[in-house]
Structure formats: C-alpha cells, structure tokens
Design a protein around this motif. Structure first.
Motif, short mmCIF file in Angstrom:
data_model
loop_
_atom_site.label_atom_id
_atom_site.label_comp_id
_atom_site.label_asym_id
_atom_site.label_seq_id
_atom_site.Cartn_x
_atom_site.Cartn_y
_atom_site.Cartn_z
N PHE A 1 0.77 -1.59 0.03
CA PHE A 1 -0.55 -0.39 0.07
C PHE A 1 0.63 1.15 0.10
O PHE A 1 1.95 1.19 0.24
CB PHE A 1 -1.01 0.39 1.17
CG PHE A 1 -0.37 -0.52 2.77
CD1 PHE A 1 0.86 1.03 2.86
CD2 PHE A 1 0.30 -1.00 3.33
CE1 PHE A 1 1.06 1.32 4.49
CE2 PHE A 1 0.69 -1.15 4.46
CZ PHE A 1 0.91 0.03 5.42
N GLU A 2 0.31 2.57 -0.53
CA GLU A 2 1.04 3.41 -0.67
C GLU A 2 -0.42 4.90 -0.31
O GLU A 2 -1.06 4.55 -1.53
CB GLU A 2 1.91 4.12 -1.54
CG GLU A 2 2.49 4.80 -1.39
CD GLU A 2 3.94 5.53 -2.75
OE1 GLU A 2 4.16 6.67 -2.41
OE2 GLU A 2 3.68 4.63 -3.29
N ILE A 3 -0.36 5.42 1.02
CA ILE A 3 -1.12 6.86 0.76
C ILE A 3 -0.41 7.69 1.32
O ILE A 3 0.58 7.38 2.44
CB ILE A 3 -2.76 5.86 1.81
CG1 ILE A 3 -3.62 7.09 1.30
CG2 ILE A 3 -1.92 5.65 3.20
CD1 ILE A 3 -4.45 7.01 2.63
N THR A 4 -0.80 8.93 1.28
CA THR A 4 -0.89 10.35 2.03
C THR A 4 -2.36 10.62 2.72
O THR A 4 -2.99 10.80 2.40
CB THR A 4 -0.59 11.71 1.06
OG1 THR A 4 0.86 10.38 0.55
CG2 THR A 4 0.06 12.76 1.62
N VAL A 5 -1.37 10.42 4.08
CA VAL A 5 -2.77 10.83 5.46
C VAL A 5 -3.55 11.78 4.95
O VAL A 5 -2.66 13.31 4.74
CB VAL A 5 -2.46 10.46 6.37
CG1 VAL A 5 -3.72 10.24 7.14
CG2 VAL A 5 -1.71 8.68 6.61
N PRO A 6 -4.97 12.30 4.00
CA PRO A 6 -5.22 12.97 4.60
C PRO A 6 -5.59 13.89 5.33
O PRO A 6 -5.60 13.74 6.56
CB PRO A 6 -7.28 13.03 3.80
CG PRO A 6 -7.15 11.34 4.01
CD PRO A 6 -5.56 11.19 4.08
N LYS A 7 -6.20 15.02 6.10
CA LYS A 7 -5.86 16.31 6.77
C LYS A 7 -7.57 15.49 7.88
O LYS A 7 -8.61 15.24 7.30
CB LYS A 7 -6.38 16.96 6.10
CG LYS A 7 -6.91 18.24 7.60
CD LYS A 7 -7.01 19.79 7.04
CE LYS A 7 -7.51 20.89 7.60
NZ LYS A 7 -8.32 22.32 7.51
N ASP A 8 -7.02 15.93 8.80
CA ASP A 8 -7.95 15.56 10.31
C ASP A 8 -8.51 13.86 9.58
O ASP A 8 -9.14 13.14 10.44
CB ASP A 8 -9.26 15.95 10.08
CG ASP A 8 -9.25 17.67 9.94
OD1 ASP A 8 -8.69 17.35 11.01
OD2 ASP A 8 -10.17 18.32 9.71
N ARG A 9 -7.17 13.06 9.26
CA ARG A 9 -7.34 11.63 9.56
C ARG A 9 -6.19 10.61 9.98
O ARG A 9 -5.03 11.62 10.19
CB ARG A 9 -7.79 10.68 8.11
CG ARG A 9 -9.20 11.51 7.77
CD ARG A 9 -9.51 11.00 6.52
NE ARG A 9 -10.26 9.38 6.38
CZ ARG A 9 -11.94 9.48 6.54
NH1 ARG A 9 -12.27 10.22 6.76
NH2 ARG A 9 -11.86 8.51 6.43
N LEU A 10 -6.16 9.48 9.80
CA LEU A 10 -5.09 8.86 10.45
C LEU A 10 -5.35 6.98 9.87
O LEU A 10 -6.18 6.70 9.58
CB LEU A 10 -5.29 8.72 11.99
CG LEU A 10 -5.30 9.11 13.34
CD1 LEU A 10 -6.01 9.29 14.08
CD2 LEU A 10 -4.07 10.46 13.26
N TRP A 11 -3.38 7.06 9.64
CA TRP A 11 -3.63 5.74 8.96
C TRP A 11 -3.51 4.16 10.94
O TRP A 11 -2.62 5.11 11.08
CB TRP A 11 -2.98 5.34 8.29
CG TRP A 11 -2.04 3.91 7.68
CD1 TRP A 11 -1.73 3.65 7.93
CD2 TRP A 11 -2.68 3.66 6.42
NE1 TRP A 11 -1.32 1.62 7.55
CE2 TRP A 11 -2.14 2.38 6.26
CE3 TRP A 11 -3.79 3.94 6.35
CZ2 TRP A 11 -2.15 1.29 5.56
CZ3 TRP A 11 -4.30 3.14 4.57
CH2 TRP A 11 -3.77 1.42 4.00
N VAL A 12 -3.79 3.65 10.46
CA VAL A 12 -3.77 2.93 11.86
C VAL A 12 -3.69 1.20 11.11
O VAL A 12 -4.54 0.40 10.34
CB VAL A 12 -4.81 3.01 12.77
CG1 VAL A 12 -5.30 3.94 13.46
CG2 VAL A 12 -6.11 2.19 11.68
N MET A 13 -3.16 0.44 12.91
CA MET A 13 -2.39 -0.71 12.01
C MET A 13 -2.20 -1.36 13.56
O MET A 13 -2.23 -0.99 14.53
CB MET A 13 -1.68 -0.98 11.27
CG MET A 13 -0.99 -0.71 10.10
SD MET A 13 0.16 -1.02 9.12
CE MET A 13 0.42 -1.90 8.66
#
Length: 237
Positions: A166-178
């Motif tokens: 995967f590859e993502i740029t985390v948007p404003k006001d959001r989080l990438w969690v695992m």
C-alpha cells in the motif's frame, strides 16, 4: 440507671444501622454516577476482545484509556488508540444481542466498566498522521513513513510488517492505523477501497490506551516506541 443507659445505647446502634441501610442505595447510585462521569470524560477501561494487537495486548486484557490527553496534545505516531467504527468498520467480533431490556442494560453497564467488549470500538496503533505518506514495503520489507523505515519490534512474532502492499498520503483530519498482529488485524490496509482510503477520522478517536491493568501479572504502561522519535519522520508534520 445502668440498664437504662445500655438500652438507650443499643437503640442508638440499631438506629444507626437502620439509617446506614436506608442510605446505602443512594450511596451506590452516587458512586455509579461518579464512576460514569469519570468514564465519560477522563479515563475509561476497555476490554480487549480479539488478537489483533498481540502480543502487545492479549485477548481478555483490560486497558485504561485517557480521554483527555488529546485536548492538550495532538495524536502522535505510535499511540495506541481506541476509536469508534460506527457506520464504517465491521465488528472484529460477533456480538449477540441479549434480546431483552435487562440483558441489554447489563451489557451496556459491562461495556462502560471494561468488563465486556463493545461491539463498535476498535483498538489499533497509529502509524500515520495527517500529511504523512505511509508505504509498504521498502526493499527490506519494512513500513516507511515519509520515506523513513520504522523499526517495529512490537509486531507479532512471525508476522511480516504487512502482507499487503500500500501507499497513501494521509488526508487532513484522518489517521492510518494498524494492529500489531499484522496477519490477524482488520485495519486500515483492509479498508483501502473505503472513503478515506482506509484512514479513520480523528473525530472518531475516543482516547489513548496508556496502561494494561488486568490481569495483574501483565500490568504495565504502554509507551510510544522509540522508532517514532526519528527526526526524519516529522518531515511532513
């Protein structure tokens, strides 16, 4: 005279005992109200229902969640957070509705005090914050944040950092969690087709898990791993 005094003393004692038992229900109600107020605004206990955070958190662990911390600081990479997945993520465990008002009331009370799991709350580790580019995997199979590899000793033994690229740029006001148990965690990686590309809204975060309190032999604090202190990770913060 002595007998009379003794009789009065015994009567007074019975009166005090009777008064105590009359007041007891009110004291219990007050204690519950205070506990619920603390739970609602300060600290709440949560029950761990699944193995998605093993071996950091095990099934049946109880953790304390600080609900005030994010009023004084931002969410940081490496934080273990509890968040609501209402209307977005499917439950990680099957919850059977008790089917009657009394059963539902007891279940609700159990959730409030961390005795039983909630069916819409999730616990995961924050890997990316707004503006971060999170990717997997580099040439050594590691997750990278803003191009810098993170060392993840908390990942479940035998698991790779991710079995999914995967590859993502985390948007404003959001989080990438695992989850730490990468092969058994239904986390951001499994929601890449959802709105937000798998990220969760910060507004859904309930608080930060900061300690395991049960069972007693596993009681410990939950610090942010040292790898998240790397200066290079903050390039896009």
């Amino acid at each position: 005279m002595i007998a009379e005094d003794t009789q009065q003393t015994d009567t007074g004692r019975r009166g005090k005992k009777g008064s105590f038992f009359l007041e007891l229900p009110g004291l219990v109600v007050i204690a519950l109200v205070l506990a619920l107020l603390i739970k609602s605004f300060v600290v709440q206990a949560f029950y761990i229902p699944s193995g998605s955070m093993e071996n950091t958190l095990l099934v049946n662990d109880r953790v304390l969640v600080n609900k005030l911390v994010y009023r004084v600081r931002d969410i940081e990479r490496g934080d273990i957070i509890v968040f609501s997945g209402v209307d977005s993520w499917d439950p990680e465990i099957e919850y059977e509705d008790p089917g009657n008002p009394i059963g539902r009331a007891f279940h609700w009370m159990g959730v409030q005090f961390g005795i039983v799991p909630g069916d819409t709350d999730y616990i995961k580790r924050v890997i990316g914050i707004p503006g971060d580019t999170v990717k997997c995997c580099d040439s050594k199979g590691r997750v990278t944040v803003n191009g810098t590899a993170i060392d993840e000793p908390y990942v479940h033994p035998g698991d790779v950092p991710s079995d999914q690229t995967f590859e993502i740029t985390v948007p404003k006001d959001r989080l990438w969690v695992m989850g730490d148990h990468r092969s058994d965690s239904y986390d951001s990686r499994r929601h890449t087709e959802d709105p937000g590309g798998g990220t969760i809204p910060i507004e859904k975060v309930i608080g930060r898990a900061f300690a395991i309190v049960w069972p007693f032999d596993r009681a410990t604090v939950l610090p942010i791993p040292a790898t998240f202190a790397q200066p290079a990770l903050h390039a896009k913060s």
